[in-house]
Design an enzyme around this catalytic site. Structure first.
Site, PDB file in Angstrom:
ATOM      1  CE1 TYR A 190      69.824  21.333  58.750  1.00 15.23           C
ATOM      2  CE2 TYR A 190      67.904  22.658  59.283  1.00 15.23           C
ATOM      3  CZ  TYR A 190      68.894  22.285  58.403  1.00 15.23           C
ATOM      4  OH  TYR A 190      68.961  22.877  57.165  1.00 15.23           O
ATOM      5  CD  GLU A 191      74.179  17.126  64.782  1.00 15.98           C
ATOM      6  OE1 GLU A 191      74.762  16.416  65.593  1.00 15.98           O
ATOM      7  OE2 GLU A 191      74.617  17.346  63.634  1.00 15.98           O
ATOM      8  CB  ALA A 192      69.541  21.369  67.598  1.00 12.48           C
TER       9      ALA A 192
END
Lengths: 270, 324, 324, 270
Positions: D59-61
């Protein structure tokens, strides 16, 4: 405590103690210091114990503001991370800290130096056919190029203080602009990346600083040596017009701290 | 991608081909994949091209054993235990090896560019030094920058202006993507999650930059333990290719929370000044032992127990370090 | 450098000058310095230039309140709780605000370049998109790329060849160094060491890139606790300038291990489509409360207790999230 | 268990269940997947529970290979990091993973798409005077540009499948080479940075893929819809010469997993 703050008399300290004390005086309170192993470690710790409690030390392996209980023998030593504010890696040290502009003071060593503060710690002789190999740069050139001030601790020998060093590992105040190779000031090469440069050289005989034109001059001479002794051990024409006096010896408290608190195991102070 | 494969020391070293560009985990005398390097020497690897952020015992050893043709790095030595990499020094002077020097900032930047798939890393460190002197570009002088060598960039660096805020020139340094990374990590999970304890040196970048990654470790543990604190992990299983379980694999270098660097061993090694003395060392500690277990037996329990780190402090309090 | 100074909310917001370029910690609806943003609105800041890796409640709020002149970022919204940043949308369409769009990779790269003192960041992400269309370069169209604006680079990007391995062109993206970073971190030590729990988003880069750094936190603790595990810390005291202690400072955004994002609050905010409705929201929650403590009282114990995270899982198990 | 692996009959599943099942089939075992919130999360988890146990989700976070016990509502959600192999930040996700070339599959949404797979999620109308604003790129363009394969999940409407999208947020197979603006292939722009591109578009009516020239074609039509229904809801001339049949409905086991195991709280599946 007045006793402890008294300066040692001749014979009450070793040459290395004076080096450590002189080096410690270069640390201002609050300085972010990027240092190597050995004497720099002792000097910073001594400064932190005395006049610079808020000085912060970064080691290139990645520990920041550690407070070792036992003297590290390597900047990557497990001992470096005790009570550190951060334990990271080299990218953090060299880019997250140094390249980002946070380092106030570098503490380095070198094999050769010229009057502009160019330092060699790579090879003796022609790089393509060297006579002797040293460690290479490591962080030496990075720190010297980007710290606001840099202190070199060196051995005073005529063959080490020379007109031109065999290989410029770390940039002084006049350097070559590559790839052309013309001699220019450090400011001219670094433009807005310029942060500062070599400020002080401390040897076993004297303390040297640099004037407005970037040339080295003799500042103080250690107890037991004369200006002539220093001149005799420098391979270029040394500016002795600004000598400010004798280098202060360590205080009794400093010597006690060095041997009892900072290096009780006798790793750097035998 | 699949999970990493568990193999033994000999299989791991066999993955390195003559002529490969290789790199290593660790820092000077800490967390080096020494057992793998001993095995490379036993398998008599040749013409290796070492790219190192900085060298140490493990690589000065490979140089001494004649496995190395090119060394690119920023530094070689063993810190306070032997300031100079004596084997590199000897072979550079004799012309047996090509040496290309960088600063630490440079090698770290080149490796990071490789790790992130960037073509180059911009950097204003160490400008004005002979690191940038074209006359000293050994790989160019040897004719290796002709674009035909997969691991050698066409130029050592270029200078680039800042078109955005007109700050002046800085250097662009080429990415490096070694063929094989030899990584020592204390702990690996059974799904390949890698944990190091405390300082990370350049290990994450070494893993990401390299085409094949071999991790040698003290112990393999259930991955779910390491996944309880994911912020403390260094790499994920799909980022590594092979795992070798091999206690004390970093000796004589240290591993925080497992064992200290073996100062006596390193100091003795650093006294070697001639090939003959090196060969005797190699005969005793590399060719003269039947296995890694045999090497440990030769070191002996007393020595290892002295080096073993306190579980609280992460280093040994038993080993005598200074004069007092 | 000296240790950071402890100040209050009003003093912290007063450090932001009209026209400043500012940036924020966190990710979408997590770890945003909301209490500081409320205070910026109370102090009626004007002409702010927001540079954000991506926006969220905190910045759509500043836009709605009329504090913002320029928004540079990759994304604006509240994820599943309101897909679009309605205030930014409204003011971009009305022409009240300059908007310059990037991809996430671009904003992350620009911020990292600023954090490391690099002039630019090389990046091959999102090439071939209208992000690179010169016709859509709003800052150029507004005449702001004339080199006279300290926070606006002379170009949005340039393309650069790879002189080393001939890989083709990639983009060079300009570094960003905001005037002020508003950072929410759950825990700060009394010497300024910053600890976040688990995901780090872009917080370390936000701190390093910015000229003045204000950290607002749930609690200040003795630094020595945080220094027991230095690998878990985000930043050192000398990297930050000011600390504000302010529990629930991130509400309605979440803070892992402290509290969940307040979904009802965010959904209600995202229903706002007109300035009048925004002004009513601001009157109720920003101007209509005497202090942050008063804001918390208005939210009420029941709501806060529902949001409070489990100390084991790090998030709330009490809040109802779906339809079942 | 043969009962559970049976395909659902019409009426035994909702449209969104079919979407999730079709999306899950795009995940190969061992894929490193970079995904957004919502339906992609359900699809990957479904794939991991069935045929792709070694698929990894980024996930990009900054969380990598998390195994959430409770469905996250944000890619930065605290729930994402449970049993993750790593919890880092966006730099790790976008550069340490995506730019370094490790991502096999991207899972994205979009507001508009053209026949070359160019996707808009930024504005409707002229960017300089937009009629409507969406979220902007976020990671959409990064992931679509660098993942080896990318799946878009979209709503099937004529105004969304158009000859030319108003703003190219994410690159398809034919794109403009900036700053000049000439139309070229994606390969021509990316040169050796090229990794792949848009592979599949899944809507509430059909599954589309791309041919050798980078043009979209209709692959399968969902149960209850005809090829003509799809043509009527596409704004450009659609290639229907390669239709391979009907989209497989979800199995009973898949529906059970979706409602009982993956989203029991009813966050995405009301």
């Amino acid at each position: 405590m007045s006793h402890a703050s008294e300066y040692c008399k001749p014979g009450e300290f070793k040459p290395i103690d004076l080096l450590a004390a002189a080096a410690a005086r270069e640390v201002n309170d609050g300085d972010v210091v990027f240092a190597g192993t050995g004497l720099p470690m002792l000097a910073i710790t001594l400064a932190q114990q005395e006049h610079a409690p808020n000085a912060v030390c970064i080691y290139e392996a990645g520990s920041i503001d550690g407070r070792p209980l036992h003297t590290p023998t390597s900047v990557g030593d497990a001992r470096c991370t005790y009570q550190a504010s951060k334990a990271a890696g080299l990218f953090e040290a060299f880019y997250g800290q140094l390249h980002s502009g946070t380092v106030d003071l570098g503490f380095l060593g070198g094999a050769e130096i010229d009057k502009y503060g160019n330092v060699n710690c790579t090879v003796l002789g022609d790089y393509n056919h060297p006579k002797k190999r040293f460690t290479g740069s490591g962080g030496n050139s990075d720190i010297c190029s980007y710290a606001k001030r840099t202190v070199f601790i060196m051995v005073q020998e005529k063959r080490r203080f020379k007109e031109q060093v065999d290989y410029v590992t770390s940039p002084g105040w006049r350097v070559k602009k590559w790839p052309s190779g013309e001699w220019v000031t450090k400011q001219e090469v670094y433009k807005s990346y310029f942060k500062g440069g070599v400020s002080t050289v401390i040897t076993d005989m004297a303390v040297f600083r640099f004037d407005e034109t970037g040339e080295m001059y003799l500042d103080t001479v250690h107890p037991g040596f004369t200006v002539q002794d220093v001149i005799d051990n420098v391979g270029f024409k040394l500016n002795v017009s600004r000598v400010s006096g004798q280098t202060l010896p360590p205080t009794k408290k400093q010597v006690e701290l060095l041997y009892q608190v900072i290096d009780p195991e006798g790793i750097f102070l035998p | 991608m699949s999970q990493p494969k568990k193999i033994n020391l000999a299989e791991a070293a066999a993955l390195v081909q003559d002529g490969d560009q290789i790199t290593f985990s660790g820092f000077t005398i800490w967390r080096r994949p020494v057992a793998l390097c001993y095995e490379l020497i036993r398998q008599r690897k040749k013409d290796l091209h070492l790219f190192e952020v900085q060298g140490g015992f493990h690589s000065d050893l490979l140089v001494g054993a004649g496995c190395v043709k090119i060394w690119e790095g920023a530094w070689m030595g063993q810190e306070m235990l032997g300031k100079i990499g004596e084997n590199l020094a000897r072979k550079q002077i004799s012309g047996e090896i090509l040496v290309d020097d960088y600063s630490h900032g440079h090698t770290v930047g080149r490796l990071m560019a490789g790790a992130l798939g960037l073509p180059f890393f911009p950097c204003a460190l160490a400008m004005g030094t002979d690191i940038f002197n074209p006359e000293y570009d050994q790989l160019a002088k040897a004719g290796l920058r002709d674009g035909r060598h997969r691991n050698i960039p066409a130029k050592k660096y270029i200078m680039a202006d800042d078109p955005f805020f007109n700050r002046g020139e800085c250097a662009l340094l080429p990415a490096v993507n070694p063929d094989v990374a030899l990584v020592y990590a204390p702990i690996v999970g059974d799904e390949g999650t890698v944990r190091i304890l405390s300082q990370s040196y350049s290990d994450a970048e070494v893993i990401k930059a390299s085409k094949t990654v071999i991790v040698i470790c003290e112990e393999i543990v259930p991955d779910s333990y390491l996944r309880r604190d994911p912020a403390a992990n260094l790499a994920s299983g799909y980022e590594i290719d092979y795992i070798v379980e091999c206690p004390w694999a970093a000796h004589p270098t240290g591993s925080q929370f497992y064992y200290d660097a073996d100062a006596d061993f390193l100091k003795a090694f650093n006294k070697i000044r001639e090939q003959k003395a090196f060969d005797e060392f190699a005969e005793k500690w590399i060719f003269g032992v039947k296995s890694h277990e045999d090497y440990l037996e030769k070191l002996g329990v007393r020595r290892l127990e002295e080096l073993r780190a306190s579980k609280i402090s992460g280093y040994s309090s038993r080993v005598k370090r200074g004069t007092r």
